[in-house]
Design an enzyme around this catalytic site. Structure first.
Site, PDB file in Angstrom:
ATOM      1  N   GLU A   1       1.328  -0.936   0.082  1.00  0.00           N
ATOM      2  CA  GLU A   1      -0.036  -0.048  -0.199  1.00  0.00           C
ATOM      3  C   GLU A   1       0.913   1.314   0.280  1.00  0.00           C
ATOM      4  O   GLU A   1       1.201   1.349   0.943  1.00  0.00           O
ATOM      5  CB  GLU A   1      -1.016  -0.167   1.470  1.00  0.00           C
ATOM      6  CG  GLU A   1      -1.614  -1.190   1.230  1.00  0.00           C
ATOM      7  CD  GLU A   1      -2.964  -0.786   0.057  1.00  0.00           C
ATOM      8  OE1 GLU A   1      -2.808  -0.390  -0.566  1.00  0.00           O
ATOM      9  OE2 GLU A   1      -2.805  -2.597  -0.346  1.00  0.00           O
TER      10      GLU A   1
ATOM     11  N   CYS B   1      -2.095   8.567   3.989  1.00  0.00           N
ATOM     12  CA  CYS B   1      -1.766   8.475   2.639  1.00  0.00           C
ATOM     13  C   CYS B   1      -2.854   8.300   2.296  1.00  0.00           C
ATOM     14  O   CYS B   1      -3.197   8.772   1.212  1.00  0.00           O
ATOM     15  CB  CYS B   1      -1.224   6.748   2.313  1.00  0.00           C
ATOM     16  SG  CYS B   1      -2.288   6.056   3.963  1.00  0.00           S
TER      17      CYS B   1
HETATM   18  P1  NAD Z   1       9.483   5.239   3.486  1.00  0.00           P
HETATM   19  O1  NAD Z   1       8.910   4.508   1.773  1.00  0.00           O
HETATM   20  O2  NAD Z   1       9.677   6.188   3.255  1.00  0.00           O
HETATM   21  O3  NAD Z   1       9.759   4.571   4.007  1.00  0.00           O
HETATM   22  C1  NAD Z   1       8.531   3.446   4.066  1.00  0.00           C
HETATM   23  C2  NAD Z   1       9.846   1.991   4.763  1.00  0.00           C
HETATM   24  O4  NAD Z   1      10.302   1.593   3.513  1.00  0.00           O
HETATM   25  C3  NAD Z   1      10.263   2.234   5.991  1.00  0.00           C
HETATM   26  O5  NAD Z   1      10.447   1.190   6.996  1.00  0.00           O
HETATM   27  C4  NAD Z   1      11.568   2.203   5.401  1.00  0.00           C
HETATM   28  O6  NAD Z   1      13.004   2.123   5.709  1.00  0.00           O
HETATM   29  C5  NAD Z   1      11.289   1.245   4.288  1.00  0.00           C
HETATM   30  N1  NAD Z   1      12.393   1.608   2.948  1.00  0.00           N
HETATM   31  C6  NAD Z   1      12.947   2.968   2.577  1.00  0.00           C
HETATM   32  N2  NAD Z   1      13.955   2.684   1.280  1.00  0.00           N
HETATM   33  C7  NAD Z   1      14.083   1.481   1.478  1.00  0.00           C
HETATM   34  C8  NAD Z   1      14.751   0.673   0.640  1.00  0.00           C
HETATM   35  N3  NAD Z   1      15.448   1.087  -0.420  1.00  0.00           N
HETATM   36  N4  NAD Z   1      14.883  -0.308   0.017  1.00  0.00           N
HETATM   37  C9  NAD Z   1      13.643  -0.804   0.895  1.00  0.00           C
HETATM   38  N5  NAD Z   1      13.188  -0.562   2.384  1.00  0.00           N
HETATM   39  C10 NAD Z   1      13.149   1.063   2.479  1.00  0.00           C
HETATM   40  O7  NAD Z   1       7.604   5.919   3.503  1.00  0.00           O
HETATM   41  P2  NAD Z   1       7.407   6.427   4.620  1.00  0.00           P
HETATM   42  O8  NAD Z   1       7.733   7.804   5.025  1.00  0.00           O
HETATM   43  O9  NAD Z   1       7.768   6.181   6.017  1.00  0.00           O
HETATM   44  O10 NAD Z   1       6.472   6.989   4.402  1.00  0.00           O
HETATM   45  C11 NAD Z   1       5.121   7.942   4.198  1.00  0.00           C
HETATM   46  C12 NAD Z   1       4.906   7.084   2.884  1.00  0.00           C
HETATM   47  O11 NAD Z   1       3.984   5.731   3.436  1.00  0.00           O
HETATM   48  C13 NAD Z   1       3.841   8.132   1.639  1.00  0.00           C
HETATM   49  O12 NAD Z   1       4.276   8.024   0.214  1.00  0.00           O
HETATM   50  C14 NAD Z   1       2.004   7.595   1.932  1.00  0.00           C
HETATM   51  O13 NAD Z   1       1.321   7.780   0.808  1.00  0.00           O
HETATM   52  C15 NAD Z   1       3.046   5.794   2.450  1.00  0.00           C
HETATM   53  N6  NAD Z   1       1.942   5.218   2.834  1.00  0.00           N
HETATM   54  C16 NAD Z   1       0.774   4.323   2.590  1.00  0.00           C
HETATM   55  C17 NAD Z   1      -0.584   3.613   2.762  1.00  0.00           C
HETATM   56  C18 NAD Z   1      -1.358   2.752   2.471  1.00  0.00           C
HETATM   57  O14 NAD Z   1      -2.095   2.468   2.433  1.00  0.00           O
HETATM   58  N7  NAD Z   1      -1.595   3.522   1.296  1.00  0.00           N
HETATM   59  C19 NAD Z   1      -0.033   3.798   4.157  1.00  0.00           C
HETATM   60  C20 NAD Z   1       0.696   4.866   5.237  1.00  0.00           C
HETATM   61  C21 NAD Z   1       1.812   5.264   4.426  1.00  0.00           C
END
Ligand code: NAD
Length: 542
Positions: A293, A327
């Protein structure tokens, strides 16, 4: 193993407490906040039911007071990730055989621990770690996480009840096996509930998990682990590692036993993980399940028959609660000229009335954004809007990171419906509004559909039922959660299963049976009572 068909408790949504002045819950959470804010914790990795310290630590600071530290967490090396995988696979031998009612009992207990003894603590941790005001913390880390835990148990029971037809001479049964291997949960900073749900729903279905929380959520992730431990999740079933996401992910995805990714976060990261899984596909013992998501560019469309005060409230709540870091947060709005002047006054008046500061002061509606990277990005877009000829900031536009990462809620009005902040996910307290000619409703709906790559949430506000119908049809694929005469945020487990398609994710609807089905691999068992002894069918007769 089974000695009865057990009914699970009927899941009910956890009531949201008010935290009004003088209420006992307000006193309890403020007390917990003060104690936690003024002490320091050391968060170890959690592998095979044991706290693992690595000696390589990083500090944790509240976004609203970034010079203050509330503790440290330990960073994993590759060998720790390998240990987490090995221990998960070992734990699978017993966990995958655990009767379902025992698994249910653990997670129902976790729900009640959060509803009761851990409520103030998990809310205070979320206020400190993610800078949520108390209402935002309560609806997330208490209520939504409790709901996920309770409803998932009910959905698991519903899934297990789903059985094929049988005949008098053959009994057909489906058993819902956990995936073979181990699963990987990667969680975002913005919801403590999501952090708790992603690993636990896979474990509930009999899987073993390696969980990597966001660096910005470790402080509240620690409370989740304490709850799971107290609830009785056995050693090795959910293992937690922190640190370099690339190293951790590479180590996980290189394992032939990797069997599923449960991700919530940004679109770019998820697409890269999918690609990496694809590149490794020949190494895996099974086809891994991939659930993600991801981002959104969520919209509000008003029709000329909409009530301006209602639209203004949907914008103000939808765009600015938790600083727009949901989100589902409204980040673009399309308003007809006929109601614009009145609506604009309401929005500006509301935004000017916000108080901003630490969540400890409960009069603050707005607190800080999550980290410096987010602050700097938002400031850049705001500065850009100040200088662009096709954009105007009508309220907000200031920012200050001297003490915390504070961005004033900002409303940009643009004459260009494809202006950069109409298309790009900013993930902060900024909404961009495009004012359209009253008669251009049909074209505007097309514009809404075509402007962004995402398809997560959206809302139509109108009195005219034909206008609502038209929006519902035209925007069929523009949002996985579509709201009529409401804001596009605030999905409740069991009521509005959540998720979107296009660049917003695989739409496996967190908080529904559909999601849990991704974490099982059904086995059909056919038992024949009178087994044939002659290969010849009657048609072979002379
Ligand atoms: P992010 O993508 O920066 O991080 C999410 C997770 O991915 C973290 O645990 C992070 O450490 C990990 N991550 C980051 N880079 C990585 C890589 N290269 N390889 C593997 N893992 C990696 O997101 P965030 O800032 O924590 O959250 C915000 C984002 O999440 C927004 O885009 C938001 O829209 C989305 N979000 C979506 C939903 C949904 O249900 N659609 C819900 C909540 C948040």
């Amino acid at each position: 193993m089974g000695k009865g068909f057990f009914n699970v408790p009927i899941a009910i949504n956890e009531p949201v407490k008010s935290y009004a002045p003088g209420s006992p819950e307000r006193d309890a959470v403020l007390k917990a906040y003060k104690e936690m804010f003024n002490s320091k914790i050391d968060v170890p990795l959690y592998i095979n039911g044991k706290d693992v310290v690595t000696g390589n630590t990083r500090t944790m600071s509240p976004p609203h007071d970034h010079k203050h530290t509330v503790g440290t967490y330990h960073v994993a090396e590759q060998s720790h990730v390998e240990d987490a995988i090995a221990t998960a696979l070992e734990a699978r031998k017993t966990w995958s055989q655990m009767p379902w009612e025992q698994r249910a009992g653990i997670f129902l207990k976790a729900a009640e621990l959060i509803a009761g003894p851990y409520r103030a603590k998990i809310n205070a941790a979320t206020m400190i770690a993610q800078s949520k005001n108390i209402h935002q913390a309560e609806i997330d880390s208490a209520c939504e996480l409790i709901d996920f835990l309770r409803f998932n148990v009910q959905y698991m029971a519903d899934i297990y009840m789903e059985q094929p037809e049988s005949t008098s001479d053959a009994w057909n049964r489906v058993e819902y096996r956990p995936l073979e291997g181990f699963t990987y949960a990667v969680t975002p900073f913005n919801f403590t509930a999501i952090a708790g749900n992603l690993p636990s729903c896979m474990a509930l279905m009999g899987n073993v998990v390696v969980w990597k929380p966001s660096d910005s959520q470790i402080y509240s992730a620690k409370v989740i682990m304490d709850v799971f431990e107290e609830a009785g999740v056995p050693a090795g079933v959910i293992n937690v590692v922190f640190g370099d996401p690339v190293m951790i992910t590479n180590t996980i995805l290189e394992s032939p036993d990797f069997s599923g990714l449960h991700f919530t976060g940004s679109t770019e990261v998820f697409k890269n993980l999918w690609k990496q899984i694809g590149n490794n596909i020949h190494n895996y013992k099974t086809y891994p399940r991939i659930v993600g998501e991801t981002g959104g560019k969520d919209f509000i469309v008003a029709h000329k028959t909409a009530n301006p005060k209602q639209v203004a409230t949907a914008i103000v709540r939808g765009a600015f609660e938790f600083q727009g870091q949901k989100c589902s947060a409204a980040s673009r709005a399309y308003i007809p000229k006929g109601i614009w002047d009145e609506l604009k006054n309401y929005v500006v008046e509301d935004v000017k009335s916000f108080k901003m500061g630490s969540p400890e002061n409960m009069e603050n509606f707005i607190t800080a954004v999550i980290h410096e990277g987010s602050f700097d990005k938002l400031a850049k877009y705001i500065d850009q809007a100040k200088s662009d000829a096709d954009a105007e900031i009508i309220v907000g536009g200031n920012y200050d990171k001297s003490k915390g990462y504070f961005i004033e809620p900002t409303v940009i009005v643009t004459s260009n419906p494809k202006y950069t902040t109409m298309c790009t996910e900013l993930f902060g307290p900024v909404i961009t509004i495009y004012v359209y000619e009253d008669e251009a409703y049909t074209e505007t709906l097309k514009l809404v559909d075509e402007t962004s790559d995402y398809g997560l949430t959206g809302a139509i506000l109108a009195k005219d039922r034909y206008a609502i119908t038209e929006a519902t049809n035209t925007l069929q694929n523009a949002a996985g959660n579509f709201y009529i005469n409401d804001k596009p945020t605030g999905a409740v487990v069991g009521q509005q299963p959540f998720g979107g398609a296009r660049a917003s994710g695989t739409n496996d609807k967190a908080g529904s049976a559909q999601n849990l089905l991704r974490w099982v691999s059904p086995r059909l068992i056919k038992e024949t009572f009178v087994t044939p002894t002659d290969y010849r069918y009657p048609f072979l007769g002379e």
